[in-house]
Design a protein around this motif. Structure first.
Motif, PDB file in Angstrom:
ATOM      1  N   LEU A 108      82.094  -2.588-156.859  1.00 34.94           N
ATOM      2  CA  LEU A 108      82.622  -2.180-155.560  1.00 34.94           C
ATOM      3  C   LEU A 108      82.406  -3.290-154.537  1.00 34.94           C
ATOM      4  CD1 LEU A 108      81.348   1.500-155.347  1.00 34.94           C
ATOM      5  CD2 LEU A 108      83.758   0.794-155.281  1.00 34.94           C
ATOM      6  N   PRO A 109      83.285  -3.416-153.539  1.00 36.95           N
ATOM      7  CA  PRO A 109      83.057  -4.398-152.478  1.00 36.95           C
ATOM      8  C   PRO A 109      81.886  -3.984-151.609  1.00 36.95           C
ATOM      9  CG  PRO A 109      84.937  -3.010-151.935  1.00 36.95           C
ATOM     10  CD  PRO A 109      84.539  -2.654-153.336  1.00 36.95           C
ATOM     11  N   THR A 110      81.149  -4.962-151.120  1.00 40.11           N
ATOM     12  CA  THR A 110      80.010  -4.696-150.236  1.00 40.11           C
ATOM     13  C   THR A 110      80.320  -5.055-148.795  1.00 40.11           C
ATOM     14  OG1 THR A 110      79.092  -6.875-150.735  1.00 40.11           O
ATOM     15  CG2 THR A 110      78.320  -5.027-152.081  1.00 40.11           C
ATOM     16  N   ALA A 111      81.534  -5.540-148.532  1.00 43.62           N
ATOM     17  CA  ALA A 111      81.926  -5.901-147.170  1.00 43.62           C
ATOM     18  C   ALA A 111      83.434  -5.797-147.045  1.00 43.62           C
ATOM     19  CB  ALA A 111      81.459  -7.314-146.825  1.00 43.62           C
ATOM     20  N   MET A 112      83.884  -5.717-145.789  1.00 43.61           N
ATOM     21  CA  MET A 112      85.322  -5.622-145.524  1.00 43.61           C
ATOM     22  C   MET A 112      85.675  -6.467-144.312  1.00 43.61           C
ATOM     23  SD  MET A 112      87.622  -2.235-144.710  1.00 43.61           S
ATOM     24  CE  MET A 112      89.412  -2.358-144.701  1.00 43.61           C
ATOM     25  N   ARG A 113      86.871  -7.005-144.336  1.00 40.75           N
ATOM     26  CA  ARG A 113      87.452  -7.646-143.159  1.00 40.75           C
ATOM     27  C   ARG A 113      88.783  -6.951-142.880  1.00 40.75           C
ATOM     28  NH1 ARG A 113      87.460 -13.814-143.290  1.00 40.75           N
ATOM     29  NH2 ARG A 113      85.453 -13.514-142.229  1.00 40.75           N
ATOM     30  N   ALA A 114      88.918  -6.398-141.692  1.00 41.85           N
ATOM     31  CA  ALA A 114      90.157  -5.720-141.335  1.00 41.85           C
ATOM     32  C   ALA A 114      91.282  -6.737-141.164  1.00 41.85           C
ATOM     33  CB  ALA A 114      89.963  -4.942-140.042  1.00 41.85           C
ATOM     34  N   PRO A 115      92.490  -6.425-141.596  1.00 44.32           N
ATOM     35  CA  PRO A 115      93.618  -7.341-141.388  1.00 44.32           C
ATOM     36  C   PRO A 115      93.762  -7.719-139.919  1.00 44.32           C
ATOM     37  CG  PRO A 115      94.246  -5.602-142.889  1.00 44.32           C
ATOM     38  CD  PRO A 115      92.900  -5.228-142.352  1.00 44.32           C
ATOM     39  N   GLY A 116      93.897  -9.007-139.677  1.00 39.61           N
ATOM     40  CA  GLY A 116      94.024  -9.490-138.312  1.00 39.61           C
ATOM     41  C   GLY A 116      92.764  -9.338-137.491  1.00 39.61           C
ATOM     42  N   GLY A 117      91.665  -8.903-138.124  1.00 38.43           N
ATOM     43  CA  GLY A 117      90.433  -8.686-137.382  1.00 38.43           C
ATOM     44  C   GLY A 117      90.451  -7.436-136.520  1.00 38.43           C
ATOM     45  N   ASN A 118      91.457  -6.578-136.723  1.00 36.51           N
ATOM     46  CA  ASN A 118      91.577  -5.347-135.928  1.00 36.51           C
ATOM     47  C   ASN A 118      90.705  -4.251-136.560  1.00 36.51           C
ATOM     48  OD1 ASN A 118      93.613  -6.239-133.963  1.00 36.51           O
ATOM     49  ND2 ASN A 118      94.937  -6.390-135.752  1.00 36.51           N
ATOM     50  N   TYR A 119      89.426  -4.310-136.270  1.00 38.61           N
ATOM     51  CA  TYR A 119      88.437  -3.528-137.000  1.00 38.61           C
ATOM     52  C   TYR A 119      88.184  -2.131-136.436  1.00 38.61           C
ATOM     53  CZ  TYR A 119      85.678  -5.255-133.076  1.00 38.61           C
ATOM     54  OH  TYR A 119      85.229  -5.552-131.813  1.00 38.61           O
ATOM     55  N   LYS A 120      88.590  -1.843-135.205  1.00 35.00           N
ATOM     56  CA  LYS A 120      88.116  -0.628-134.530  1.00 35.00           C
ATOM     57  C   LYS A 120      88.418   0.650-135.298  1.00 35.00           C
ATOM     58  CE  LYS A 120      87.750  -2.373-129.833  1.00 35.00           C
ATOM     59  NZ  LYS A 120      88.115  -2.193-128.408  1.00 35.00           N
ATOM     60  N   ASN A 121      89.648   0.830-135.755  1.00 33.44           N
ATOM     61  CA  ASN A 121      89.981   2.059-136.456  1.00 33.44           C
ATOM     62  C   ASN A 121      89.357   2.117-137.847  1.00 33.44           C
ATOM     63  OD1 ASN A 121      91.365   3.218-134.338  1.00 33.44           O
ATOM     64  ND2 ASN A 121      93.350   2.444-135.003  1.00 33.44           N
ATOM     65  N   PHE A 122      89.061   0.955-138.434  1.00 33.49           N
ATOM     66  CA  PHE A 122      88.382   0.947-139.727  1.00 33.49           C
ATOM     67  C   PHE A 122      86.936   1.422-139.571  1.00 33.49           C
ATOM     68  CE2 PHE A 122      92.018  -1.701-140.421  1.00 33.49           C
ATOM     69  CZ  PHE A 122      92.371  -1.443-141.730  1.00 33.49           C
ATOM     70  N   ALA A 123      86.330   1.098-138.428  1.00 33.44           N
ATOM     71  CA  ALA A 123      84.987   1.580-138.148  1.00 33.44           C
ATOM     72  C   ALA A 123      84.998   3.061-137.812  1.00 33.44           C
ATOM     73  CB  ALA A 123      84.369   0.786-137.002  1.00 33.44           C
ATOM     74  N   LYS A 124      86.038   3.501-137.122  1.00 35.04           N
ATOM     75  CA  LYS A 124      86.117   4.904-136.722  1.00 35.04           C
ATOM     76  C   LYS A 124      86.482   5.812-137.887  1.00 35.04           C
ATOM     77  CE  LYS A 124      87.409   3.888-131.913  1.00 35.04           C
ATOM     78  NZ  LYS A 124      88.492   3.944-130.911  1.00 35.04           N
ATOM     79  N   ALA A 125      87.109   5.274-138.938  1.00 39.47           N
ATOM     80  CA  ALA A 125      87.614   6.125-140.022  1.00 39.47           C
ATOM     81  C   ALA A 125      86.545   7.007-140.687  1.00 39.47           C
ATOM     82  CB  ALA A 125      88.363   5.271-141.044  1.00 39.47           C
ATOM     83  N   PRO A 126      85.361   6.574-141.063  1.00 38.34           N
ATOM     84  CA  PRO A 126      84.876   5.202-141.159  1.00 38.34           C
ATOM     85  C   PRO A 126      84.973   4.734-142.612  1.00 38.34           C
ATOM     86  CG  PRO A 126      83.008   6.690-141.276  1.00 38.34           C
ATOM     87  CD  PRO A 126      84.264   7.565-141.251  1.00 38.34           C
TER      88      PRO A 126
ATOM     89  N   VAL B  32      80.017  -4.467-136.774  1.00 39.97           N
ATOM     90  CA  VAL B  32      80.884  -5.638-136.762  1.00 39.97           C
ATOM     91  C   VAL B  32      80.031  -6.897-136.611  1.00 39.97           C
ATOM     92  CG1 VAL B  32      82.862  -6.736-135.637  1.00 39.97           C
ATOM     93  CG2 VAL B  32      82.682  -4.232-135.685  1.00 39.97           C
ATOM     94  N   TYR B  33      80.286  -7.877-137.486  1.00 38.80           N
ATOM     95  CA  TYR B  33      79.492  -9.106-137.521  1.00 38.80           C
ATOM     96  C   TYR B  33      80.406 -10.319-137.389  1.00 38.80           C
ATOM     97  CZ  TYR B  33      75.954  -5.951-139.451  1.00 38.80           C
ATOM     98  OH  TYR B  33      75.078  -4.895-139.650  1.00 38.80           O
ATOM     99  N   TYR B  34      80.029 -11.218-136.482  1.00 40.34           N
ATOM    100  CA  TYR B  34      80.785 -12.453-136.272  1.00 40.34           C
ATOM    101  C   TYR B  34      80.114 -13.657-136.920  1.00 40.34           C
ATOM    102  CZ  TYR B  34      83.675  -9.881-132.972  1.00 40.34           C
ATOM    103  OH  TYR B  34      84.542  -8.973-132.415  1.00 40.34           O
ATOM    104  N   ASP B  35      78.817 -13.658-136.963  1.00 40.10           N
ATOM    105  CA  ASP B  35      78.042 -14.694-137.636  1.00 40.10           C
ATOM    106  C   ASP B  35      76.624 -14.168-137.788  1.00 40.10           C
ATOM    107  OD1 ASP B  35      76.591 -15.179-135.188  1.00 40.10           O
ATOM    108  OD2 ASP B  35      78.193 -16.516-134.544  1.00 40.10           O
ATOM    109  N   ALA B  36      75.754 -15.001-138.346  1.00 41.12           N
ATOM    110  CA  ALA B  36      74.384 -14.547-138.593  1.00 41.12           C
ATOM    111  C   ALA B  36      73.486 -14.751-137.388  1.00 41.12           C
ATOM    112  CB  ALA B  36      73.811 -15.271-139.808  1.00 41.12           C
TER     113      ALA B  36
END
Length: 232
Positions: A115-133, A220-224
């Motif tokens: 299974l994947p352990t991380a996701m990147r929303a298409p275009g970086g439009n993450y808000k609804n992916f977090a809300k789904a969740p 949501v993570y942009y860098d470490a």
């Protein structure tokens, strides 16, 4: 073709694990939108030649026609992560997002066994992916290579290399695209620069583990180096 399930109890979990030198500065190279048959394998070849690791954010609609490439990514130790089943930038139907996740998970595990352990929303439009969740860490980026354009001129090529080489700092996450047919070439130039500057290229999971950060679902993570963002 032998299903992964047949190997349960046979393959040792410690085989293939990398030894990471914690004294080196680290950066996570990430590749979106693949796999692509005529470039992704060559990107992997370049990474392996430099002893580098990376994360491939793959699109679900491309899974079943590229099983061999996905298995190579997984077996070689690269991180295979989700870039959603459909490459749709703005989807407001949260139930559809969850159905996409379920389909992605079912198909990727059928191919790689993981299974994947991380996701990147298409275009970086993450808000609804977090809300789904989606219940996965949502990975953005801190360095944009600007390689998604249809412009394949020498000027754009040099700008891609220069941007990544100049902005890659310890803890950075670099956004690139293995859909770009020039990706193997500029990846090799970038890897040469990073090696000369003593950088170690790691997966997203390895990067955050090194910095002692436990990735949390729907954050949501942009860098470490930047605190995680909570979607409101």
């Amino acid at each position: 073709t032998i299903p992964y399930e047949k190997f349960d109890g046979i393959i040792r979990e410690d085989i293939g694990k990398r030894i990471i030198d914690p004294s080196k500065p680290m950066v996570a190279l990430t590749y979106d939108d693949g796999p692509v048959r005529n470039t992704t394998n060559r990107v992997m070849d370049a990474l392996l030649a430099y002893g580098a690791n990376a994360t491939f954010f793959v699109v679900g609609t491309r899974l079943n026609s590229h099983e061999d490439i996905l298995c190579r990514e997984q077996d070689t130790g690269f991180q295979v992560a989700s870039h959603n089943y459909e490459h749709v930038y703005k989807e407001r139907d949260l139930n559809k997002i969850l159905r996409w996740k379920e389909r992605f998970d079912a198909e990727i595990t059928g191919i790689t066994g993981a299974l994947p352990t991380a996701m990147r929303a298409p275009g970086g439009n993450y808000k609804n992916f977090a809300k789904a969740p989606v219940n996965l860490p949502l990975i953005q980026w801190s360095v944009v290579s600007d390689d998604a354009s249809a412009d394949h001129s020498e000027q754009r090529y040099r700008r891609i290399v220069g941007t990544v080489c100049n902005r890659a700092v310890p803890g950075a996450i670099v956004l690139m695209h293995d859909m770009n047919y020039q990706c193997p070439q500029y990846s090799e130039e970038i890897l040469t620069h990073l090696e000369q500057n003593n950088f170690l290229c790691v997966t997203v999971d390895e990067l955050f583990l090194h910095y002692g950060i436990e990735l949390q679902p729907n954050q949501v993570y942009y860098d470490a180096m930047t605190p995680a963002e909570t979607v409101k």
